[in-house]
Design a protein around this motif. Structure first.
Motif, short mmCIF file in Angstrom:
data_model
loop_
_atom_site.label_atom_id
_atom_site.label_comp_id
_atom_site.label_asym_id
_atom_site.label_seq_id
_atom_site.Cartn_x
_atom_site.Cartn_y
_atom_site.Cartn_z
N UNK A 1 -5.94 -12.59 0.94
CA UNK A 1 -6.04 -13.87 1.64
C UNK A 1 -6.76 -13.67 2.96
N UNK A 2 -7.04 -14.81 3.63
CA UNK A 2 -7.86 -14.73 4.81
C UNK A 2 -7.15 -13.96 5.91
N UNK A 3 -7.68 -12.83 6.23
CA UNK A 3 -7.08 -12.03 7.29
C UNK A 3 -8.10 -11.91 8.40
N UNK A 4 -7.73 -12.46 9.53
CA UNK A 4 -8.69 -12.42 10.63
C UNK A 4 -8.64 -11.10 11.37
N UNK A 5 -7.52 -10.87 12.10
CA UNK A 5 -7.48 -9.66 12.90
C UNK A 5 -6.26 -8.85 12.58
N UNK A 6 -5.80 -8.90 11.34
CA UNK A 6 -4.54 -8.22 11.08
C UNK A 6 -4.78 -6.74 10.91
N UNK A 7 -3.82 -5.94 11.30
CA UNK A 7 -3.97 -4.49 11.23
C UNK A 7 -3.98 -4.02 9.79
N UNK A 8 -4.47 -2.81 9.55
CA UNK A 8 -4.58 -2.31 8.18
C UNK A 8 -3.23 -2.03 7.52
N UNK A 9 -2.18 -1.89 8.33
CA UNK A 9 -0.89 -1.61 7.73
C UNK A 9 -0.25 -2.84 7.12
N UNK A 10 -0.89 -3.98 7.31
CA UNK A 10 -0.25 -5.21 6.85
C UNK A 10 -0.13 -5.25 5.33
N UNK A 11 -1.03 -4.60 4.61
CA UNK A 11 -0.93 -4.71 3.16
C UNK A 11 0.26 -3.94 2.63
N UNK A 12 0.69 -2.89 3.34
CA UNK A 12 1.92 -2.21 2.94
C UNK A 12 3.11 -3.16 3.09
N UNK A 13 3.08 -3.94 4.16
CA UNK A 13 4.14 -4.91 4.36
C UNK A 13 4.10 -5.98 3.26
N UNK A 14 2.90 -6.35 2.87
CA UNK A 14 2.78 -7.35 1.82
C UNK A 14 3.39 -6.86 0.53
N UNK A 15 3.23 -5.56 0.27
CA UNK A 15 3.80 -5.05 -0.97
C UNK A 15 5.32 -5.05 -0.91
N UNK A 16 5.86 -4.80 0.28
CA UNK A 16 7.31 -4.69 0.40
C UNK A 16 8.00 -6.05 0.30
N UNK A 17 7.47 -7.01 1.03
CA UNK A 17 8.12 -8.31 1.05
C UNK A 17 7.74 -9.06 -0.21
N UNK A 18 8.70 -9.61 -0.93
CA UNK A 18 8.36 -10.33 -2.16
C UNK A 18 7.54 -11.58 -1.85
N UNK A 19 6.50 -11.78 -2.63
CA UNK A 19 5.66 -12.93 -2.40
C UNK A 19 4.73 -12.77 -1.22
N UNK A 20 4.61 -11.56 -0.72
CA UNK A 20 3.82 -11.36 0.48
C UNK A 20 2.34 -11.35 0.25
N UNK A 21 1.92 -11.32 -1.01
CA UNK A 21 0.50 -11.19 -1.27
C UNK A 21 -0.27 -12.45 -0.94
N UNK A 22 0.38 -13.57 -1.15
CA UNK A 22 -0.35 -14.83 -1.04
C UNK A 22 -0.19 -15.45 0.33
#
Lengths: 318, 195
Positions: free
Chosen positions: B140-161
């Motif tokens: 999804x549209x990520x403007x200035x988010x840090x690279x570690x955010x995708x690890x967080x997305x995997x952890x939190x359910x539904x975090x991908x969208x």
């Protein structure tokens, strides 16, 4: 007449701005004497070197009719600013009787925010921002004034075009959420820097999930002779139940009888009956605000998605 | 609020249930959300202990923990919706497998009509879930988010969208619920292990 060109980022040193003022006021006094405008401007309009009405036209091309006494406010705002006070040549007209301070502050903030959209008024606005509350007003959403705008106060030395303002608003939102997360995660308040905080958060979530896994393993190994049904019954008496009437209580007692007397002839029947009752009573759940499910279903009915979920997902058994 | 219903009597054939109730008083916290969590989880736990064979209990208990967490949180949260959606898809997939096995074993003609209908419904659900999982590929549209955010997305359910901003919000809520769930389970384990 001095027209400021599109201003670059204002340098942080206040001395340079101060230097501009005597120059402006020198030319401004000449302009002022030539203008027949009755209002004597503060140094703000002097800075522009324009008579007040034209300055207002510059500032508020579209919203002029909305602010009838705006030049007054502009001048008052400018007068409060940092570089307005030492300017010697600005006459001090009788300060207009201040209305209630909150209204004045509101109108000033409103004006300041509208002004923030235009480049020509940048210096006055930044001065106002620095003179008054910087962070207290910072990201105030004044929804009661102008519901269409998100009011962001630009600080000194920052660009004022709409893109950077939106960026700044977003960044402040993200920082606020990071603060919340830092409070939640233990031992994270002394860590500084976004990447480290994110690492800490990720580690914490992972450790909690591992704990859930471990505890579920231990719970699976619990002695099955322990009667979970008794615990269940105790909790059902604690939980605030939606008003299902006498039948609900009788149903509960039936459940208890099944569990305690070891009636395993129909092991799945009592829970499924309970679920069926829940399925046929969605209006009951939606009406009671202190419902079993703990959230306000009445207000969530506004969203069609959650309404659909409410009837489909939530009564379904695990 | 107590006068609303009569408290049913407590026959206690089991000697351990007295200790259980004492423990339940400790487990049932003041907030309604914690109480709801305890209620759902304990109900699921009792059912699991009755029904599920021993070797598969850990997984089932873990899934029940997440389901009760999601149910206690309510449908307003994206992560709880995602969790329950995952649980439904899993059940649907299992139903498809069971029916497939039944169909191949039994006579095809009479079972095909009803089984086929349920096939399609379950298949639609699983394909929707698969599509949702596949959409993880496009960020999804990520403007200035840090690279570690995708690890967080995997952890939190539904975090991908989610966008980064709402991801942080959901993470905070997910953390609170996780902590409550862990406290509940830890209390239960302590309760049952000191007998």
């Amino acid at each position: 007449m001095r027209h400021p060109s599109s201003p670059p980022e204002v340098p942080g040193a206040g001395g340079e701005i101060q230097a501009l003022v005597p120059v402006a006021s020198a030319s401004g006094s000449a302009a002022r004497s030539s203008s027949g405008c009755g209002r004597s401007g503060g140094s703000f309009t002097e800075l522009l070197g324009l008579p007040t009405s034209q300055a207002m036209e510059l500032l508020l091309p579209a919203a002029a009719p909305a602010f009838p006494t705006d030049p007054d406010l502009v001048d008052r705002a400018a007068r409060f600013s940092a570089f307005a006070s030492p300017s010697p040549s600005s006459p001090s007209p009788t300060p207009p009787p201040p209305p209630s301070s909150s209204a004045a502050a509101k109108r000033k903030a409103d004006l300041a925010n509208c002004v923030s959209k235009s480049k020509a008024a940048k210096k006055g606005k930044t001065a106002v921002a620095s003179g008054e509350d910087k962070d207290g007003g910072g990201d105030c959403d004044d929804d009661d004034e102008k519901p269409a705008y998100v009011h962001v106060r630009a600080r000194r030395g920052q660009a004022t075009d709409s893109h950077s303002l939106a960026e700044r608003a977003r960044r402040e939102k993200i920082n606020a959420r990071m603060e919340l997360l830092k409070e939640l995660v233990p031992g994270c308040s002394k860590v500084s820097g976004t990447a480290l905080v994110l690492d800490e958060i990720i580690n914490h979530v992972q450790s909690l999930q591992r704990q859930v896994e471990y505890l579920s393993m231990r719970l699976a190994a619990v002695n099955p002779r322990v009667d979970f049904g008794g615990l269940d019954n105790f909790l059902t008496t604690e939980v605030t139940w939606p008003d299902m009437g006498v039948n609900g209580a009788r149903h509960l007692m039936q459940l208890q009888q099944h569990f305690w007397h070891g009636d395993l002839a129909h092991p799945l029947q009592p829970p499924s009956q309970w679920e069926k009752r829940a399925d046929t009573h969605p209006p009951v759940f939606s009406n009671s605000s202190s419902s079993l499910f703990g959230y306000d279903l009445a207000s969530s009915g506004a969203q069609p998605q959650t309404g659909k979920l409410k009837t489909e997902l939530w009564p379904v058994s695990l | 609020m107590d006068g609303k219903r009569t408290t049913p009597p407590h026959p206690n054939p089991n000697p351990s249930s007295a200790a259980l109730q004492a423990g339940a008083a400790a487990a049932a916290a003041e907030s309604s959300k914690a109480r709801m969590l305890a209620f759902h989880f304990l109900r699921a736990l009792s059912r699991i202990h009755r029904v599920t064979p021993v070797r598969r209990r850990t997984r089932t208990i873990r899934r029940a923990a997440y389901s009760s967490m999601a149910r206690a949180a309510g449908p307003r949260r994206a992560w709880s919706r995602a969790l329950l959606g995952q649980a439904r898809a899993r059940r649907a997939r299992r139903a498809v497998l069971v029916r497939r096995r039944v169909l191949t074993a039994a006579a095809p003609a009479p079972a095909a009509g009803g089984g086929g209908g349920r096939f399609i419904a379950a298949g639609g659900e699983t394909s929707a879930a698969a599509a949702a999982a596949a959409s993880r590929v496009l960020p999804p549209r990520q403007a200035g988010e840090p690279p570690r955010a995708d690890a967080l997305r995997r952890l939190v359910p539904g975090g991908d969208a989610m966008e980064y901003c709402s991801l942080l919000d959901e993470t905070a809520d997910y953390l609170r619920s996780l902590r409550a769930q862990v406290q509940l389970m830890q209390g239960l384990v302590d309760l049952f292990s000191c007998q």
